[in-house]
Write a protein that holds these residues in place. Sequence first.
Motif, PDB file in Angstrom:
ATOM      1  N   LYS A  64      -4.661  11.787  -7.755  1.00 61.83           N
ATOM      2  CA  LYS A  64      -4.314  13.095  -7.593  1.00 61.83           C
ATOM      3  C   LYS A  64      -4.544  13.512  -6.059  1.00 61.83           C
ATOM      4  CE  LYS A  64      -4.005  17.537  -9.788  1.00 61.83           C
ATOM      5  NZ  LYS A  64      -4.479  18.205 -10.838  1.00 61.83           N
ATOM      6  N   LEU A  65      -3.675  13.842  -5.250  1.00 59.37           N
ATOM      7  CA  LEU A  65      -3.937  14.234  -3.752  1.00 59.37           C
ATOM      8  C   LEU A  65      -4.687  15.674  -3.711  1.00 59.37           C
ATOM      9  CD1 LEU A  65      -0.303  13.144  -2.328  1.00 59.37           C
ATOM     10  CD2 LEU A  65      -2.508  12.153  -2.244  1.00 59.37           C
ATOM     11  N   GLY A  66      -5.180  15.761  -2.747  1.00 59.21           N
ATOM     12  CA  GLY A  66      -5.897  17.087  -2.482  1.00 59.21           C
ATOM     13  C   GLY A  66      -4.738  18.421  -2.817  1.00 59.21           C
ATOM     14  N   SER A  67      -3.602  18.026  -2.623  1.00 62.32           N
ATOM     15  CA  SER A  67      -2.453  19.255  -2.899  1.00 62.32           C
ATOM     16  C   SER A  67      -2.262  19.484  -4.297  1.00 62.32           C
ATOM     17  CB  SER A  67      -1.365  18.774  -2.059  1.00 62.32           C
ATOM     18  OG  SER A  67      -0.798  17.609  -2.659  1.00 62.32           O
ATOM     19  N   GLY A  68      -2.715  18.581  -4.800  1.00 66.79           N
ATOM     20  CA  GLY A  68      -2.574  18.466  -6.335  1.00 66.79           C
ATOM     21  C   GLY A  68      -1.248  17.871  -7.056  1.00 66.79           C
ATOM     22  N   GLU A  69      -0.825  17.261  -6.003  1.00 66.29           N
ATOM     23  CA  GLU A  69       0.304  16.121  -6.507  1.00 66.29           C
ATOM     24  C   GLU A  69      -0.190  14.830  -7.025  1.00 66.29           C
ATOM     25  OE1 GLU A  69       3.948  13.524  -4.213  1.00 66.29           O
ATOM     26  OE2 GLU A  69       2.641  14.485  -3.039  1.00 66.29           O
ATOM     27  N   TYR A  70       0.248  14.571  -8.185  1.00 67.94           N
ATOM     28  CA  TYR A  70       0.111  13.370  -9.132  1.00 67.94           C
ATOM     29  C   TYR A  70       0.840  12.099  -8.285  1.00 67.94           C
ATOM     30  CZ  TYR A  70      -1.804  10.983 -12.926  1.00 67.94           C
ATOM     31  OH  TYR A  70      -2.508  10.101 -13.906  1.00 67.94           O
ATOM     32  N   VAL A  71       0.152  11.133  -7.703  1.00 67.09           N
ATOM     33  CA  VAL A  71       0.759   9.958  -7.097  1.00 67.09           C
ATOM     34  C   VAL A  71       0.526   8.553  -8.195  1.00 67.09           C
ATOM     35  CG1 VAL A  71       0.755   8.344  -5.129  1.00 67.09           C
ATOM     36  CG2 VAL A  71       0.414  11.121  -4.873  1.00 67.09           C
ATOM     37  N   VAL A  72       1.813   7.962  -8.204  1.00 65.17           N
ATOM     38  CA  VAL A  72       1.528   6.413  -8.732  1.00 65.17           C
ATOM     39  C   VAL A  72       1.995   5.386  -8.047  1.00 65.17           C
ATOM     40  CG1 VAL A  72       2.157   5.049 -10.956  1.00 65.17           C
ATOM     41  CG2 VAL A  72       1.801   7.580 -11.301  1.00 65.17           C
ATOM     42  N   LYS A  73       0.942   4.177  -7.733  1.00 63.71           N
ATOM     43  CA  LYS A  73       1.434   3.480  -6.599  1.00 63.71           C
ATOM     44  C   LYS A  73       0.917   2.069  -7.025  1.00 63.71           C
ATOM     45  CE  LYS A  73      -2.287   3.952  -3.400  1.00 63.71           C
ATOM     46  NZ  LYS A  73      -2.743   3.484  -2.055  1.00 63.71           N
ATOM     47  N   GLU A  74       1.260   1.217  -6.301  1.00 64.31           N
ATOM     48  CA  GLU A  74       0.714  -0.141  -6.261  1.00 64.31           C
ATOM     49  C   GLU A  74      -0.890  -0.106  -6.304  1.00 64.31           C
ATOM     50  OE1 GLU A  74       2.444  -3.526  -6.168  1.00 64.31           O
ATOM     51  OE2 GLU A  74       4.155  -2.363  -6.580  1.00 64.31           O
ATOM     52  N   PRO A  75      -1.224  -1.259  -7.109  1.00 60.98           N
ATOM     53  CA  PRO A  75      -2.866  -1.195  -7.128  1.00 60.98           C
ATOM     54  C   PRO A  75      -3.255  -1.344  -5.639  1.00 60.98           C
ATOM     55  CG  PRO A  75      -1.789  -2.638  -8.613  1.00 60.98           C
ATOM     56  CD  PRO A  75      -0.843  -2.150  -7.986  1.00 60.98           C
ATOM     57  N   LYS A  76      -4.621  -1.322  -5.888  1.00 65.08           N
ATOM     58  CA  LYS A  76      -5.585  -1.392  -4.416  1.00 65.08           C
ATOM     59  C   LYS A  76      -5.560  -2.430  -3.902  1.00 65.08           C
ATOM     60  CE  LYS A  76     -10.618  -1.047  -4.132  1.00 65.08           C
ATOM     61  NZ  LYS A  76     -11.771  -0.623  -4.810  1.00 65.08           N
ATOM     62  N   THR A  77      -5.261  -3.766  -4.171  1.00 67.07           N
ATOM     63  CA  THR A  77      -5.233  -5.064  -3.581  1.00 67.07           C
ATOM     64  C   THR A  77      -4.071  -5.953  -4.276  1.00 67.07           C
ATOM     65  OG1 THR A  77      -6.905  -6.013  -4.594  1.00 67.07           O
ATOM     66  CG2 THR A  77      -7.450  -4.936  -2.706  1.00 67.07           C
ATOM     67  N   PRO A  78      -3.739  -6.821  -3.840  1.00 64.16           N
ATOM     68  CA  PRO A  78      -2.826  -7.887  -4.721  1.00 64.16           C
ATOM     69  C   PRO A  78      -3.417  -8.311  -5.909  1.00 64.16           C
ATOM     70  CG  PRO A  78      -2.656  -8.315  -2.358  1.00 64.16           C
ATOM     71  CD  PRO A  78      -3.619  -7.097  -2.403  1.00 64.16           C
ATOM     72  N   HIS A  79      -4.924  -8.694  -5.764  1.00 64.68           N
ATOM     73  CA  HIS A  79      -5.713  -9.122  -6.876  1.00 64.68           C
ATOM     74  C   HIS A  79      -5.837  -8.113  -7.980  1.00 64.68           C
ATOM     75  CE1 HIS A  79      -6.779 -12.946  -4.566  1.00 64.68           C
ATOM     76  NE2 HIS A  79      -6.861 -12.027  -3.591  1.00 64.68           N
ATOM     77  N   SER A  80      -5.736  -6.938  -7.627  1.00 63.70           N
ATOM     78  CA  SER A  80      -5.628  -5.933  -8.759  1.00 63.70           C
ATOM     79  C   SER A  80      -4.631  -5.720  -9.754  1.00 63.70           C
ATOM     80  CB  SER A  80      -5.629  -4.524  -8.069  1.00 63.70           C
ATOM     81  OG  SER A  80      -7.129  -4.166  -7.064  1.00 63.70           O
ATOM     82  N   ARG A  81      -3.513  -6.657  -9.062  1.00 65.23           N
ATOM     83  CA  ARG A  81      -2.290  -6.822 -10.339  1.00 65.23           C
ATOM     84  C   ARG A  81      -2.956  -8.092 -11.134  1.00 65.23           C
ATOM     85  NH1 ARG A  81       2.697  -4.300  -8.894  1.00 65.23           N
ATOM     86  NH2 ARG A  81       3.952  -5.814 -10.629  1.00 65.23           N
TER      87      ARG A  81
END
Length: 188
Positions: A64-81
């Motif tokens: 969640k961003l400071g603005s309150g927006e909920y964000v879903v994105k790629e994991p932290k690193t390629p190894h995180s997948r």
Amino acid sequence: RAAVSTLSPADIEKFLNAARNTPYYVFFSTLLYTGLRRGELLALKWRNLDLDQGLLSVVESAYKLGSGEYVVKEPKTPHSRRSVALPQSLIALLKYYREQQAVAMEGVGTGIDENCFAFTRPDGKPLDPNFVSRAFARMIKNAGLPHIRLHDLRHTHATMMLKAGVHPKIVSERLGHATIGITLDTYS
């Protein structure tokens, strides 16, 4: 590097008993028994869980961003997948949880499908990451457990695996670390 905080084996049982009295029991149990990061579990969708094969696929992370927006994105690193094998007890718990979630969501007029987040509020909206962490902190305090952060369930998982004699390379892959060195530096 600061010392890693973990629950002792005796504290794990106390922790699970305390967690049963919260709406986050399955969420906390899944963190403990998979070693996932909070954001990885928050982004988990039912399509990324194969409960017949006992596998969970980490393909996204949520925050969640400071603005309150909920964000879903790629994991932290390629190894995180990665794919994470689930213990039988967790598979059974997740199957039961999905049934209960389906009933609850039908009760508020929404259904559940493969694109739904696995862990949601009763109305099907995503869980607030900070709210989950605060609920965890309250539960730990009320249960009289040593102060640990939600992220320390990940450390507890890794420590349990290493103490059980699981090869550090396997632990490293399960955690999504880029190298075995990260795992050994963190848990040595």
